[in-house]
Design a protein around this motif. Structure first.
Motif, PDB file in Angstrom:
ATOM      1  N   ALA A   1      55.334 103.798 -33.445  1.00  0.00           N
ATOM      2  CA  ALA A   1      56.910 103.842 -33.457  1.00  0.00           C
ATOM      3  C   ALA A   1      57.025 105.454 -33.858  1.00  0.00           C
ATOM      4  CB  ALA A   1      57.062 103.262 -34.850  1.00  0.00           C
ATOM      5  N   LYS A   2      58.152 105.903 -33.146  1.00  0.00           N
ATOM      6  CA  LYS A   2      58.802 106.959 -33.148  1.00  0.00           C
ATOM      7  C   LYS A   2      60.293 106.989 -33.571  1.00  0.00           C
ATOM      8  CE  LYS A   2      55.621 108.501 -30.489  1.00  0.00           C
ATOM      9  NZ  LYS A   2      54.391 108.005 -30.880  1.00  0.00           N
ATOM     10  N   GLY A   3      60.347 107.203 -34.896  1.00  0.00           N
ATOM     11  CA  GLY A   3      61.936 107.339 -35.630  1.00  0.00           C
ATOM     12  C   GLY A   3      62.982 108.264 -34.841  1.00  0.00           C
ATOM     13  N   LYS A   4      64.248 107.407 -34.607  1.00  0.00           N
ATOM     14  CA  LYS A   4      65.108 108.385 -33.952  1.00  0.00           C
ATOM     15  C   LYS A   4      66.160 108.732 -34.860  1.00  0.00           C
ATOM     16  CE  LYS A   4      67.524 109.517 -30.314  1.00  0.00           C
ATOM     17  NZ  LYS A   4      68.810 109.893 -31.061  1.00  0.00           N
ATOM     18  N   ASP A   5      66.511 109.930 -35.146  1.00  0.00           N
ATOM     19  CA  ASP A   5      67.434 110.436 -35.857  1.00  0.00           C
ATOM     20  C   ASP A   5      68.577 110.843 -35.108  1.00  0.00           C
ATOM     21  OD1 ASP A   5      65.768 110.692 -38.328  1.00  0.00           O
ATOM     22  OD2 ASP A   5      65.044 112.630 -37.569  1.00  0.00           O
ATOM     23  N   SER A   6      69.886 110.971 -35.861  1.00  0.00           N
ATOM     24  CA  SER A   6      70.965 111.073 -35.123  1.00  0.00           C
ATOM     25  C   SER A   6      71.120 112.790 -34.349  1.00  0.00           C
ATOM     26  CB  SER A   6      72.378 110.804 -35.934  1.00  0.00           C
ATOM     27  OG  SER A   6      72.230 111.645 -37.077  1.00  0.00           O
ATOM     28  N   ASP A   7      70.366 113.623 -34.980  1.00  0.00           N
ATOM     29  CA  ASP A   7      70.445 114.976 -34.399  1.00  0.00           C
ATOM     30  C   ASP A   7      69.584 115.236 -33.430  1.00  0.00           C
ATOM     31  OD1 ASP A   7      68.690 114.905 -36.358  1.00  0.00           O
ATOM     32  OD2 ASP A   7      69.200 116.894 -37.378  1.00  0.00           O
ATOM     33  N   PHE A   8      68.993 114.165 -32.803  1.00  0.00           N
ATOM     34  CA  PHE A   8      67.506 114.761 -31.845  1.00  0.00           C
ATOM     35  C   PHE A   8      68.166 114.014 -30.572  1.00  0.00           C
ATOM     36  CE2 PHE A   8      65.454 115.754 -35.759  1.00  0.00           C
ATOM     37  CZ  PHE A   8      64.506 117.032 -35.431  1.00  0.00           C
ATOM     38  N   LEU A   9      67.734 114.585 -29.580  1.00  0.00           N
ATOM     39  CA  LEU A   9      67.438 114.161 -28.098  1.00  0.00           C
ATOM     40  C   LEU A   9      66.117 113.552 -28.260  1.00  0.00           C
ATOM     41  CD1 LEU A   9      69.099 116.645 -25.619  1.00  0.00           C
ATOM     42  CD2 LEU A   9      70.050 114.574 -26.301  1.00  0.00           C
ATOM     43  N   PHE A  10      65.865 112.425 -27.366  1.00  0.00           N
ATOM     44  CA  PHE A  10      64.446 112.038 -27.200  1.00  0.00           C
ATOM     45  C   PHE A  10      64.415 111.958 -25.660  1.00  0.00           C
ATOM     46  CE2 PHE A  10      62.496 109.528 -30.967  1.00  0.00           C
ATOM     47  CZ  PHE A  10      62.576 110.500 -31.828  1.00  0.00           C
ATOM     48  N   VAL A  11      63.450 112.418 -25.131  1.00  0.00           N
ATOM     49  CA  VAL A  11      63.102 112.510 -23.619  1.00  0.00           C
ATOM     50  C   VAL A  11      61.709 111.498 -23.631  1.00  0.00           C
ATOM     51  CG1 VAL A  11      62.135 113.456 -21.833  1.00  0.00           C
ATOM     52  CG2 VAL A  11      63.745 114.792 -23.318  1.00  0.00           C
ATOM     53  N   PHE A  12      61.792 110.506 -22.788  1.00  0.00           N
ATOM     54  CA  PHE A  12      60.741 109.424 -22.775  1.00  0.00           C
ATOM     55  C   PHE A  12      60.400 109.457 -21.165  1.00  0.00           C
ATOM     56  CE2 PHE A  12      62.577 107.582 -26.555  1.00  0.00           C
ATOM     57  CZ  PHE A  12      61.258 107.314 -27.196  1.00  0.00           C
ATOM     58  N   LYS A  13      59.084 109.681 -21.001  1.00  0.00           N
ATOM     59  CA  LYS A  13      58.478 109.830 -19.540  1.00  0.00           C
ATOM     60  C   LYS A  13      57.445 108.791 -19.479  1.00  0.00           C
ATOM     61  CE  LYS A  13      59.647 114.594 -19.081  1.00  0.00           C
ATOM     62  NZ  LYS A  13      58.967 115.815 -18.770  1.00  0.00           N
ATOM     63  N   ILE A  14      57.461 108.039 -18.524  1.00  0.00           N
ATOM     64  CA  ILE A  14      56.412 107.013 -18.213  1.00  0.00           C
ATOM     65  C   ILE A  14      55.839 107.130 -16.867  1.00  0.00           C
ATOM     66  CG2 ILE A  14      58.172 105.111 -17.980  1.00  0.00           C
ATOM     67  CD1 ILE A  14      56.377 103.167 -18.861  1.00  0.00           C
ATOM     68  N   ASN A  15      54.598 107.153 -16.642  1.00  0.00           N
ATOM     69  CA  ASN A  15      54.086 107.489 -15.306  1.00  0.00           C
ATOM     70  C   ASN A  15      53.822 105.997 -14.772  1.00  0.00           C
ATOM     71  OD1 ASN A  15      54.222 110.005 -15.529  1.00  0.00           O
ATOM     72  ND2 ASN A  15      52.021 110.038 -16.191  1.00  0.00           N
ATOM     73  N   ASP A  16      54.277 105.690 -13.446  1.00  0.00           N
ATOM     74  CA  ASP A  16      53.901 104.636 -12.443  1.00  0.00           C
ATOM     75  C   ASP A  16      52.578 104.909 -11.611  1.00  0.00           C
ATOM     76  OD1 ASP A  16      54.229 101.818 -11.521  1.00  0.00           O
ATOM     77  OD2 ASP A  16      55.724 102.366 -10.284  1.00  0.00           O
ATOM     78  N   THR A  17      51.420 104.200 -11.866  1.00  0.00           N
ATOM     79  CA  THR A  17      50.628 104.754 -11.099  1.00  0.00           C
ATOM     80  C   THR A  17      49.808 103.635 -10.204  1.00  0.00           C
ATOM     81  OG1 THR A  17      50.059 106.371 -12.906  1.00  0.00           O
ATOM     82  CG2 THR A  17      48.311 105.771 -11.431  1.00  0.00           C
ATOM     83  N   MET A  18      49.259 103.851  -9.137  1.00  0.00           N
ATOM     84  CA  MET A  18      48.606 103.126  -8.276  1.00  0.00           C
ATOM     85  C   MET A  18      47.052 103.494  -8.218  1.00  0.00           C
ATOM     86  SD  MET A  18      50.938 100.850  -7.472  1.00  0.00           S
ATOM     87  CE  MET A  18      50.535  99.769  -6.193  1.00  0.00           C
TER      88      MET A  18
END
Length: 126
Positions: free
Chosen positions: A109-126
């Protein structure tokens, strides 16, 4: 570290598209959830047959698509300061234009505060 699971439905769509039986819808959104861990904080296993997150809380359009290699594409999405404040995000997925989940990833779990941007990246791999 948890891995990304390609869902059975995604595999079915790819096979039908290769056979010329349907068009493959593009990936459009990232789906966020808070149900990727158990009560003790351990990351839950994902089933290939899974077609929803354990506890979905938000969907957002993909912000960036990056071709990593001939067999891998990376999708990125930014959660702005005002999005999912005070949520403990622990699962994400890629959803296609039909709303179906294509790939799923659970993580601590990653807690999300109001003063942060979160960048999520997910790889789609074959």
């Amino acid at each position: 570290m948890s891995k990304v699971i390609t869902t059975v439905l995604a595999k079915k769509k790819m096979l039908l598209a290769r056979a010329g039986k349907q068009t493959l819808p593009p990936i459009k959104q990232m789906v966020f959830g808070i149900g990727g861990v158990d009560d003790s904080g351990e990351v839950l296993e994902i089933e290939e047959m899974q077609q929803e997150l354990n506890h979905e809380v938000y969907r957002k359009d993909i912000g960036e698509v990056e071709i990593i290699s001939d067999t891998q594409i990376r999708y990125s999405c930014i959660l702005e300061e005002n999005e999912l404040v005070d949520q403990n995000i622990s699962e994400i997925a890629l959803a296609d234009a039909e709303g179906d989940l294509i790939a799923i990833k659970n993580f601590k779990a990653k807690g999300k505060d109001s003063d942060f941007l979160f960048v999520f990246k997910i790889n789609d791999t074959m």
